[in-house]
Design a protein around this motif. Structure first.
Motif, short mmCIF file in Angstrom:
data_model
loop_
_atom_site.label_atom_id
_atom_site.label_comp_id
_atom_site.label_asym_id
_atom_site.label_seq_id
_atom_site.Cartn_x
_atom_site.Cartn_y
_atom_site.Cartn_z
N CYS A 1 1.20 -9.12 2.09
CA CYS A 1 1.51 -8.15 3.16
C CYS A 1 0.39 -7.11 3.22
CB CYS A 1 2.84 -7.47 2.87
SG CYS A 1 3.29 -6.21 4.10
N PHE B 1 2.00 -10.09 7.77
CA PHE B 1 2.37 -10.97 6.66
C PHE B 1 1.58 -12.26 6.80
CE2 PHE B 1 5.91 -8.09 6.74
CZ PHE B 1 6.27 -7.97 5.40
N LEU C 1 3.83 -1.37 -0.13
CA LEU C 1 3.37 -2.77 -0.10
C LEU C 1 3.54 -3.48 -1.43
CD1 LEU C 1 0.10 -2.41 2.02
CD2 LEU C 1 2.39 -3.03 2.79
#
Length: 598
Positions: free
Chosen positions: A583, A592, A544
């Motif tokens: 995210c 998202f 991420l």
């Protein structure tokens, strides 16, 4: 200058304190005196001090010189027995309030000529001064007195020469670097020179007889002015080390007191101001020591050297002032200790500033070198970026034509079925990659214009879904009617297209893609939050922290077409639009979140 006791014709010294200053010579001559040391030190006091001297006559007869130090004493009166006078006493006066041409001896050193009778004679000296009552008297033959004056002149010349060197360096350094602390050092040294000349009596021959009082006042002012400039210099130097705030405020308070001293002098309270100044100097020595040892931040030339220098200076400062206020035993060195302290302080601070200047110079050179390396790196990056831009421009231009030819050929072949769909999809993927490369290049070159207008967000989302590769997989949920927002519709469409394409490409095949849009505030600013979420395999590895990095692709997407530019493009455009994108992952679902201000 140390005295050879064999040259001194004084065989006995005794002193008497006249508290009210009302005693006459007749009363003093029959009063009870106390034995006195070679140097009388009584500090700052309103009392008048009498000194009784028994002087042996020289073996060859002739005159002697009563050589008196220090030179800043206001008034010293000599009483010698003289039956020819109606009072029975002859008087002479000297001091820094006596015009130079009216003094008994034509020298900046105070003194009298005497002619003692064999085997010895008694003389009385009356000392009245607003300065420290510090008195040393020697009865010398004239040639010995001249020799000591010559030696003192040479010593003073050497002293001034050595004191001038730090001043010259400081002026040169200030012209080059314009450092405030150096400016304070220059001012402090300049004031110290005036202080030295006035205290040593060197200015007396320059002033006319009717201006002697002014000279005495200027001498007193120079004492407090030297303290004020020194304290300001110390503050400027020590403040860079982040010393304790309480100690720094204490130094500020002492600076204010020094200013009050100058006001007291202007009002004529010289003795009170000078006495207070002596205690202020002692406190400044202690406070600056606390500031040096309490420094919390390192700065040029380093805390270790700073503490060493201020330890030496504070010790010297304490010794000097204790002698002046009469709390320490006076010795021959007490007559020179003020100037010795000035010499020590000037050279300690010079060495400190010199080390500081050298370190700052090294830091500056390193900064220049770092700047030059950065500039070269920037030029290299700019050259690399320009080369990459040209290559991208050439590549996209050269690829668009072959793709158009392929598309036209396929249309002419009228191919149908799954094979045609795969070929169309491959062509679309290639065109998408080319388009993203062009957009990224325009964005990084600052050539991606932004034209805002009032837009309907729901319509933009619907249009982006319809233009996606598989509109049927999208589930759109608008909890409430969305307000219109001012945004660049074309840029927002690019952002939505990339988010939707990412969800379709990397999500679980055939799984739905959820799109939710709602009004929400962030940091008290109204805006619209668009959430795009989809299912992914639990075994998919997704970093991420890197999803928005340029060219990053998750391991699960390595076998699929893509450039690693889509999400990088999303974040860059969103930042330009003043929004935020993030995210999140929860087990098998990735979301998202795109927020844009209204």
């Amino acid at each position: 200058m140390l005295v050879n006791a064999g040259d001194d014709h004084i065989t006995s010294r005794a002193f008497l304190e006249d508290v009210g200053g009302n005693l006459g010579i007749e009363q003093v001559s029959v009063a009870q005196f106390q034995p006195a040391d070679t140097i009388l030190a009584k500090g700052y006091t309103d009392s008048v001090h009498w000194l009784r001297l028994v002087v042996r006559a020289p073996s060859s007869g002739g005159n002697l010189v009563l050589r008196i130090r220090p030179n800043f004493l206001d008034e010293v009166t000599l009483f010698s027995a003289d039956p020819a006078q109606s009072s029975g006493w002859r008087t002479k006066v000297t001091g820094d309030r006596t015009p130079f041409l009216e003094r008994d001896i034509g020298s900046v050193t105070l003194g009298f000529e005497i002619t003692p009778s064999a085997p010895q004679s008694v003389y009385y000296l009356r000392l009245k001064t607003s300065s420290a009552s510090l008195l040393n008297v020697q009865a010398l033959e004239p040639r010995q007195a001249r020799l000591r004056d010559t030696r003192l002149d040479l010593l003073q010349t050497l002293y001034l020469s050595l004191m001038l060197l730090p001043l010259i360096w400081a002026i040169s350094d200030y012209v080059s670097n314009r450092q405030r602390v150096v400016a304070w050092f220059i001012l402090n040294q300049a004031v110290h020179f005036f202080y030295y000349f006035s205290i040593m009596g060197s200015l007396a021959p320059l002033f006319p007889a009717d201006a002697v009082g002014l000279l005495d006042k200027l001498s007193s002012f120079s004492v407090s002015l030297t303290t004020l400039c020194g304290a300001m210099f110390y503050r400027s130097l020590l403040s860079a080390f982040e010393p304790p705030r309480v100690a720094l405020r204490s130094l500020d308070a002492l600076i204010v007191v020094t200013g009050v001293n100058l006001v007291l002098m202007a009002a004529g309270h010289y003795q009170l101001a000078l006495n207070l100044n002596a205690w202020v100097v002692i406190l400044i020595g202690l406070v600056t020591l606390v500031l040096a040892f309490g420094a919390r931040q390192d700065a040029p030339p380093g805390r270790r050297l700073l503490r060493l220098m201020f330890s030496i200076q504070s010790a010297a400062m304490l010794i000097v002032q204790l002698s002046l206020i009469g709390l320490a035993e006076a010795t021959e060195w007490s007559l020179h200790v003020m100037f010795l302290f000035g010499f020590i302080a000037a050279w300690l601070m010079f060495l400190l500033l010199h080390a500081r200047s050298r370190q700052l110079l090294r830091v500056g050179e390193q900064a220049v070198l770092k700047f030059e390396l950065t500039r070269q790196q920037l030029e290299t990056e700019q050259h690399h970026s320009e080369t990459q831009r040209r290559f991208t421009s050439m590549l996209t231009h050269e690829l668009k034509t072959p793709l158009s030819v392929v598309r036209l050929t396929l249309d002419a072949m009228r191919a149908e079925g799954p094979r045609r769909r795969r070929m169309d999809r491959a062509i679309e993927d290639m065109a998408s990659i080319i388009e993203r490369c062009v957009l990224v290049d325009q964005l990084e070159q600052g050539q991606l214009p932004c034209h805002t207008s009032l837009c309907n967000v729901s319509e933009l989302i619907a249009e982006a879904v319809a233009a996606s590769a598989n509109p049927t997989r999208f589930q759109i949920a608008n909890t409430h009617p969305l307000p219109k927002m001012t945004v660049d519709a074309q840029l927002l469409a690019i952002v939505l297209a990339n988010l939707f394409d990412n969800a379709l490409k990397y999500g679980v095949p055939a799984a739905s893609v959820d799109v939710c849009a709602e009004s929400t505030n962030r940091e008290a600013r109204p805006g619209v939050l668009i959430t795009v979420s989809n299912l992914i395999a639990q075994t998919d590895l997704l970093d991420l922290d890197k999803v928005f990095e340029k060219y990053y692709r998750a391991p699960s997407g390595q076998g699929k077409s893509g450039s690693g530019l889509g999400l990088y493009l999303v974040q860059s455009i969103v930042n330009d639009l003043g929004g935020q994108v993030s995210c999140q992952r929860q087990l098998d679902r990735v979301s998202f979140q795109l927020w844009l201000p209204l």
